[in-house]
Design a protein around this motif. Structure first.
Motif, PDB file in Angstrom:
ATOM      1  N   LEU A  78      24.769  15.811  59.329  1.00 61.01           N
ATOM      2  CA  LEU A  78      23.686  14.952  59.791  1.00 61.01           C
ATOM      3  C   LEU A  78      23.598  14.925  61.315  1.00 61.01           C
ATOM      4  O   LEU A  78      22.499  14.991  61.891  1.00 61.01           O
TER       5      LEU A  78
ATOM      6  N   SER B 148      16.073  14.921  56.190  1.00 60.76           N
ATOM      7  CA  SER B 148      16.122  15.232  57.624  1.00 60.76           C
ATOM      8  C   SER B 148      15.761  16.690  57.865  1.00 60.76           C
ATOM      9  O   SER B 148      15.027  17.012  58.820  1.00 60.76           O
TER      10      SER B 148
ATOM     11  N   LEU C 183      19.646  11.919  52.742  1.00 58.45           N
ATOM     12  CA  LEU C 183      19.405  11.870  54.185  1.00 58.45           C
ATOM     13  C   LEU C 183      19.448  13.268  54.785  1.00 58.45           C
ATOM     14  O   LEU C 183      18.629  13.619  55.644  1.00 58.45           O
ATOM     15  N   VAL C 184      20.410  14.071  54.338  1.00 59.48           N
ATOM     16  CA  VAL C 184      20.490  15.455  54.817  1.00 59.48           C
ATOM     17  C   VAL C 184      19.243  16.242  54.417  1.00 59.48           C
ATOM     18  O   VAL C 184      18.608  16.896  55.249  1.00 59.48           O
TER      19      VAL C 184
ATOM     20  N   ILE D 164      22.166  18.312  62.416  1.00 58.93           N
ATOM     21  CA  ILE D 164      20.732  18.409  62.115  1.00 58.93           C
ATOM     22  C   ILE D 164      19.920  17.604  63.124  1.00 58.93           C
ATOM     23  O   ILE D 164      18.909  18.078  63.662  1.00 58.93           O
ATOM     24  N   ALA D 165      20.357  16.366  63.388  1.00 56.37           N
ATOM     25  CA  ALA D 165      19.640  15.521  64.341  1.00 56.37           C
ATOM     26  C   ALA D 165      19.639  16.147  65.732  1.00 56.37           C
ATOM     27  O   ALA D 165      18.603  16.142  66.427  1.00 56.37           O
TER      28      ALA D 165
ATOM     29  N   SER E 153      33.421  12.675  52.903  1.00 57.03           N
ATOM     30  CA  SER E 153      32.074  12.682  53.484  1.00 57.03           C
ATOM     31  C   SER E 153      32.031  13.331  54.856  1.00 57.03           C
ATOM     32  O   SER E 153      30.963  13.336  55.494  1.00 57.03           O
TER      33      SER E 153
ATOM     34  N   VAL F 180      29.321  16.022  55.430  1.00 57.09           N
ATOM     35  CA  VAL F 180      27.966  15.471  55.390  1.00 57.09           C
ATOM     36  C   VAL F 180      27.633  14.764  56.705  1.00 57.09           C
ATOM     37  O   VAL F 180      26.551  14.948  57.270  1.00 57.09           O
ATOM     38  N   VAL F 181      28.562  13.950  57.185  1.00 57.09           N
ATOM     39  CA  VAL F 181      28.336  13.222  58.435  1.00 57.09           C
ATOM     40  C   VAL F 181      28.184  14.201  59.591  1.00 57.09           C
ATOM     41  O   VAL F 181      27.257  14.071  60.426  1.00 57.09           O
TER      42      VAL F 181
ATOM     43  N   LEU G  21      23.797   9.744  51.300  1.00 55.93           N
ATOM     44  CA  LEU G  21      24.114  10.706  52.358  1.00 55.93           C
ATOM     45  C   LEU G  21      23.401  12.036  52.127  1.00 55.93           C
ATOM     46  O   LEU G  21      22.843  12.633  53.051  1.00 55.93           O
TER      47      LEU G  21
END
Length: 434
Positions: free
Chosen positions: A66, A391, A387-388, A69-70, A59, A62-63, A384
């Protein structure tokens, strides 16, 4: 002559005499995970480097994605990370996220289901027409809609597993057929509104405790406590069986990381409207389905069939049943996701489940780490990944990017995830782990 003959016959007798030295016993094989844990922090760092080099990325992408992206959208808008926006994201991920959970099961077999958007649409249409137009009890309407979804999945699975029609063809036909049925069920009106203040209406708008912040903290604390208890019990069970077990230091670290995430999430949700019921249901389903895949014989059978059909058949697994049941689960999850989407938009219409709903759900599963080639993935991938996706969509909406551009960006992210999956798989094969 006789002396030489005696020596000649005596020589072999000396060679055949058994050795008095005991044979060396081979060293028992040691589980590499035990060596990693015994080495402490250095062992985990070395193991992490080995996994990265061999393509076992997990993961991590992906983490990191995220976080990136944030950071980008927060810098562009200044309000991406505010409580109301993050609460809205937790609501918007539920419908497509539930569909993505079902897709994970199908992808684990190395197959695809293209009908799930239409299944979501027709299930919502059935529930809406029965409850709003026919006056059927809402709970009964929901059960009938979910049963219809599961029956559709069983039909797909039958043609795939028993008749031998490729899943791509079966579900593509289903995409068209169930979309037509959806329009037929809705009739000339083309829409069925949810019952005011009814069960379906509350699915997406109900906050536990009516905004009471204590409820959110109770759920966060209970989640942390249950995770810690599960880790400790698993460690003791493995130790009692003589298997490698996580040391308490690792369990404490894992629990601490989860606690930070849970506390941060609870704080942000309480800054807005409290704990959304849809998020609780979504997380509960992810946890249950993850348990089914990782801790039950049925879950191991799914991975076995995805890893190799012939090997699974020789191991005594009922391959046909596993295939049919997986399509039943995926369609049932799509039906449930359709009800949440219906609640979100306030009605079931002919467009529900169309557009980018299916593509976003498939993208979520793949982006989250489920392999398109089968045999690797978990239901947390759906959480996950969605969420991506959400977002990105929310951030692009905040900066007023045209929807056509959003489609292109989402497609690029999906392609990047598939490329990463392909490269990871090839790397694992080259390192002897694929």
């Amino acid at each position: 002559m006789s002396t030489n003959k005696t020596e000649a016959t005596a020589a072999p007798a000396v060679k055949e005499a058994p050795s008095q030295e005991p044979a060396a016993t081979p060293a028992p094989a040691v589980d590499p995970r035990l060596l990693v844990r015994e080495a402490g922090l250095a062992g985990y760092v070395a193991d992490f480097k080995r996994k990265i080099k061999s393509g076992e990325l997990g993961s991590v992408p992906v983490v990191l994605g995220l976080i990136l992206i944030a950071a980008i959208f927060q810098s562009l808008t200044g309000n991406f990370l505010n409580a109301d926006n993050l609460t809205n994201i937790t609501l918007w991920i539920v419908g497509p996220g539930l569909i993505a959970v079902g897709i994970v099961f199908v992808l684990l077999l190395g197959e695809i289901d293209l009908s799930l958007g239409s299944v979501a649409g027709v299930s919502a249409a059935i529930a809406g027409v029965l409850s709003a137009r026919q006056g059927v009890n809402e709970w009964l309407s929901i059960l009938i809609a979910l049963a219809a979804g599961v029956a559709i999945g069983a039909l797909h699975g039958f043609f795939f597993a028993k008749i031998g029609v490729p899943a791509f063809v079966v579900t593509l036909a289903g995409l068209l057929a169930w979309s037509g049925l959806q329009q037929s069920v809705l009739g000339d009106k083309g829409t069925a509104n949810v019952v005011n203040n009814g069960v379906i209406a509350d699915l997406d708008h109900y906050f536990l405790g009516d905004g009471d912040i204590a409820i959110t903290w109770i759920f966060a604390g209970a989640g942390i406590a249950l995770f810690l208890a599960g880790q400790v019990l698993d460690s003791r069970r493995r130790s009692a069986a003589g298997l490698p077990a996580r040391p308490m230091s690792e369990i404490g670290l894992r629990t601490g990381v989860l606690a930070l995430i849970a506390i941060a999430a609870a704080y942000m949700l309480n800054q807005s409207r409290g704990l959304p019921l849809p998020l609780v249901i979504f997380l509960g389903i992810v946890i249950v389905t993850d348990f089914v895949l990782r801790r039950t014989s049925y879950g191991r059978q799914i991975f076995a069939v995805g890893g190799g059909i012939e090997a699974a058949r020789r191991a005594g697994i009922n391959v046909a049943w596993v295939r049919i049941s997986v399509f039943m689960i995926s369609a049932g999850m799509a039906a449930l996701g359709g009800l949440f989407i219906m609640s979100q938009q306030g009605s079931a219409d002919k467009a529900l489940g169309s557009g980018n709903v299916l593509m976003n759900s498939i993208a979520a599963a793949v982006i989250g780490g489920t392999s398109l080639f089968g045999g690797r993935g978990k239901t947390w991938s759906a959480l996950l990944g969605i969420l991506v996706i959400q977002s990105i969509i929310t951030g692009l909406d905040l900066v007023h990017v045209d929807q056509a551009i959003q489609y292109m960006i989402t497609g690029a992210v999906l392609l990047a995830a598939v490329v990463l999956d392909s490269v990871s798989r090839r790397t694992q094969k080259s390192s002897g782990r694929g």
